[in-house]
Structure formats: C-alpha cells, structure tokens
Design an enzyme around this catalytic site. Structure first.
Site, PDB file in Angstrom:
ATOM      1  N   SER A 162       0.838  -1.197   0.000  1.00 41.90           N
ATOM      2  CA  SER A 162       0.000   0.000   0.000  1.00 41.90           C
ATOM      3  C   SER A 162       0.881   1.258   0.000  1.00 41.90           C
ATOM      4  O   SER A 162       1.657   1.442  -0.943  1.00 41.90           O
ATOM      5  CB  SER A 162      -0.953  -0.058   1.197  1.00 41.90           C
ATOM      6  OG  SER A 162      -1.991   0.885   1.048  1.00 41.90           O
ATOM      7  N   ASP A 165      -9.821  -5.504  -3.852  1.00 42.96           N
ATOM      8  CA  ASP A 165      -9.218  -4.520  -2.954  1.00 42.96           C
ATOM      9  C   ASP A 165     -10.187  -3.351  -2.767  1.00 42.96           C
ATOM     10  O   ASP A 165     -10.614  -2.727  -3.741  1.00 42.96           O
ATOM     11  CB  ASP A 165      -7.888  -4.038  -3.550  1.00 42.96           C
ATOM     12  CG  ASP A 165      -7.071  -3.246  -2.553  1.00 42.96           C
ATOM     13  OD1 ASP A 165      -7.612  -2.263  -1.991  1.00 42.96           O
ATOM     14  OD2 ASP A 165      -5.904  -3.585  -2.332  1.00 42.96           O
ATOM     15  N   HIS A 182      -7.337  -6.007   0.462  1.00 44.22           N
ATOM     16  CA  HIS A 182      -6.167  -5.201   0.818  1.00 44.22           C
ATOM     17  C   HIS A 182      -5.449  -5.709   2.079  1.00 44.22           C
ATOM     18  O   HIS A 182      -4.468  -5.117   2.514  1.00 44.22           O
ATOM     19  CB  HIS A 182      -6.635  -3.751   1.048  1.00 44.22           C
ATOM     20  CG  HIS A 182      -5.549  -2.712   0.926  1.00 44.22           C
ATOM     21  ND1 HIS A 182      -4.945  -2.402  -0.268  1.00 44.22           N
ATOM     22  CD2 HIS A 182      -4.948  -1.907   1.851  1.00 44.22           C
ATOM     23  CE1 HIS A 182      -4.042  -1.447  -0.077  1.00 44.22           C
ATOM     24  NE2 HIS A 182      -4.002  -1.135   1.198  1.00 44.22           N
TER      25      HIS A 182
END
Lengths: 277, 277
Positions: B146, B222, B254
């Site tokens: 991320s 996600d 995610h």
C-alpha cells in the site's frame, strides 16, 4: 450465525463469525479458514486452541497456519478462549476469567454458568461447524498453544475416538501441579482436587493415554517452562509407551515466532493422520 | 542502538531495535529478521515498507515473511512508517502525520524537520544495518504494501543501482492523481506539484523506469482500488517496455491475508535477483 468478515487467503477463505452460544450463554466469535477444496465437498478440520489472553484473532493472524492448511486441503478453526461480554464475570489477573477459560465447565460462583468452554469446544461448536460449513466431522484433529495446548491434550484424551491426532505448542502439561492450573482449577471447579484430574494432561496420560499419534514442541528458552512442566507429561507418555514425539527445540521461546516456525510440521503431522482415516 | 527484543524464529533471529535517528530527530524502532546463514557471514537483505497506520510490528507479525526469508537465506527489515513521539507533529486523520510518513522528506510546517522518511530509509537505516548486522549492502531488494508499496517503487526508481529488484503488494501507484497522495504531498511538500513528481511511481516509470525486474500484485476485490490506480502504473510500464510482472489476483482484498498469500512468490522473486548479483 452472523458473518463478521471474510478474506480470501491462500486460495481459500478466512472468515470470522459470531453466534449466540447456549453453552456459554453469551455471544461467541470464532475464525474458520476453509481451503479451496471445501467448495468441492467436506474437508477435514484441525482445531487450534489459543492461550491465555488470546481471542480467536491472535493465532488467526500470527501463527501462519493458513498457508499449510491450504497446501494440505484442510480447514482450521480458531475458537475464542472464554465467554466474554458485560454480563460475564472477569478478574483483574490476566490468567483468570475472560481470556482464560482453561477449557473446563465451571461449577463455582461467579464463573458458572458462562464458563463452559469444554462443552462449547466439545459439543456446540463442532455441531455448528458441521451445519454451517463444508467440514467433515468424521475427520477432526486438534492442536493448541500454552493454555490451548492443555485444552487440545485434555479434549483429545477426554473424547476417545473424536480426534485422529493431537499436537501442542508449549502446552501446560500438568496444571494440577502448576501455578498455571491450581489457581484456575480451584476457582472454576472448587477445592476438591478429584474433579481436576480429567483436566490434567499428565494425569490423563497416566490413566488412559491417546489412541493415535501425539506431537509436542516446547522451546528450551521458553520463559514459562517451569509452569508448563513438559517433563511430567514426558514421563507419563514414556511410562505408558504412548505413540508420541516430544521435542525440545533449542533457543525457542513462548512466542508466536516459535509457534509459526513449527506450524508446517504440525499441520503435515495432522494431515497424515486425517487422510489415513 | 538498543535491543528491545529477540526471538528465535525459523532457525534465525527476529529482533526489534531502537535508535536515535538523525534524519527524523527522534527515536526510531525497527525489526530485523536474520536467517541462520547470517552467523556465517553477511547475507542479502530485503526491505519491507509498511502501509498507513502501521508500525514496524504489523508486517513482522502478520505477513508470514520470515519462513520464506529463512528458506532463501536472506534478511528482512521492517522499518516504522513515520517519526513518532511527543515532540513530533500529528494529525487526527489516519492518513497524515504519525503512521503516514509517505516516504518523503517534508519541507512544510509542522512536518519538517521530523518527517524525513526518505532520508531515513535511503541513507541512515542502511548505514546502521551494515554496521550493526551481518548484512551485505551490495545485495539489497525492496518491497512494500500500500503506502509502503509506493515507498518501495519510488525508492527503487529514485536510487538507481541500489536495489536488484522491486516488488509491491497493492501499492499506491499514482499518488499525484489520488486522494491517497495529493493531500499528503501538499501537506509535506507544499502546493508546487513539480516537487511531487519524484514521489510518484507512475511518473517515475514514465521518466526513467527501473533497471531490474518488477513484480506487483493487487487484489481485484481490494477495497481501495480506486485510490491505488494500478492501471496508471501498468500503462506507464507497458509504454516503456519495462521488465515487469503486474498481476491482478482474483478475489483478494487489501489485507495481510492477501499479502501473506503471495509472500512466498515475492521473496523467491527477490532471491533470484539478489543471488544473481
């Protein structure tokens, strides 16, 4: 039963669920990982019982078990370690009350009637799993860590024929002779030590043993070694010629780093037994 | 440098350390896993940069990386994601300030002079690692998740020759065009967007690319896909004929369940590049 979360993991699904438990008379939360194979039909299941202070979540996120369960095509279930919630008794100590159910049915005030973790793990949750998930209840195995290792060993020996195999990471082996045990068994079951014997892995090993393979790992640098007493269980297992592998792992401590290191071998051990049934 | 903890794991050692950082002008904590091979001489190292809200600890306990690093004989380092402490500025939002350093050197008030995460990761921490651990700084690779995927990609492209290989899990790919980026780059670097370009993986890919292999995994489920913009980076990488494997993984989200699922492949990918140097 309510779904709290589902995450795809290792080709399968890691879910978290909540239900109203009749055994513990409160809401209970648990995690289940189902491998990809579960979509084709019921798969074998491994129980993972957690240690003091843990919820369903600790091992689910830190023990690294799903990778190996996916490889072997088996489900793994992560129950909570006690009843919880506002109406449920608790204690200021980390090792009594919520997070410290010790896998017994409490008979004493204020722990009865909520603290019935034996019934919850032995009866209620398996029935729910068989009903709600693609899990084959004829092929169950059990493992656990610390207090959960105590739970795994005592449930395996206390429910003959239920589990194909039992393993444990740094289990509490002889709670009737340990400060991790005497305090809790007194609180939950009362002062009559005769009621404690069916919750002590060493005493159960002396009495009846386990009809299948046993695998136990404990670290030589475990900071709680004096409370765990692996030597008592080792003596009992050797005296009865129990089929067992009891290992002391040099340099390892009590943490999830230890648990995750040997998880692959424990899951392969259970898979061998589960697929042989 | 102070040792906060050391746990044996997968034959090696998972340590946590704290030091006074000159880049960030505060105490910084980081984790390092050293495989067993480090006791025989310096080993290659993989950097793992974490995402928003994380400390050094999240990936260290939840990403399942140590098993594969042990198998490959490489070290892995888990830095924190920002300066921290009482004298360090913060914001009520989860995506600005402490836990959200974005791997830049802040020039704006109140973030300067503490928020210098680029310098910390690019210069100060590698020097410390080379001095204190059995780590070979000529063989470094980098990954992240991320915001940390953004950090990995921008550091890899911004420091040509430093890293053999770069990978990322669900990276923020185009922060100058995303709400995960414009807000933070404005806060840390000011309103002049020209200063942002060297912190945007898509713009850097268009400008210069990366002299080595690139591996990126993103889940099709996600929940932050619109903020990550993998399509922008994919377009840039394809336009420049960058050596790259860009994968959309069906059903994954995610979470660390996604990260841990593909960790084995990412570490094998980096090991191939590290051992070829």
């Amino acid at each position: 039963m309510e779904t709290l979360s589902q995450n795809k993991a290792f080709g399968g699904t890691q879910g978290v669920y909540r239900h109203k438990s009749t055994s513990t008379q409160c809401d209970m939360t648990f995690g289940v990982f189902l491998p990809e194979e579960a979509s084709d039909g019921p798969v074998p299941v491994l129980w993972y019982l957690s240690g003091l202070t843990c919820t369903h979540e600790n091992a689910m996120t830190k023990a690294g078990a799903q990778a190996w369960c996916a490889e072997q095509g088996i489900a793994i279930v992560f129950p909570d370690t006690s009843p919880r919630g506002e109406g449920v008794a608790d204690d200021e100590a980390y090792d009594l009350g919520q997070g410290a159910g010790f896998y017994v049915n409490a008979t004493e005030t204020p722990w009865a009637p909520h603290f019935n973790m034996w019934d919850y793990i032995a009866d209620e949750l398996p029935t729910l799993l068989g009903k709600e998930f693609s899990i084959d209840l004829d092929r169950q195995a059990i493992t656990g860590h610390s207090m959960g290792g105590h739970g795994a060993l005592t449930l395996a020996m206390g429910l003959p024929g239920r589990f194909t195999s039992v393993s444990a990471f740094a289990p509490i082996c002889n709670p009737t002779a340990s400060d991790w045990g005497r305090k809790q068994l007194t609180a939950y079951l009362g002062a009559d030590e005769a009621t404690w014997a069916k919750h002590d892995a060493t005493l159960m090993m002396e009495q009846s043993g386990f009809d299948g393979p046993v695998l136990i790992d404990t670290g030589t640098e475990d900071q709680f070694l004096d409370l765990l007493k692996p030597e008592a269980l080792a003596s009992a297992a050797n005296s009865r010629r129990q089929q067992a592998t009891l290992r002391l792992q040099p340099g390892y401590d009590h943490s999830y780093f230890f648990v995750s290191t040997f998880m692959e071998e424990h899951i392969a051990f259970h898979a061998d037994a589960l697929y042989a049934r």
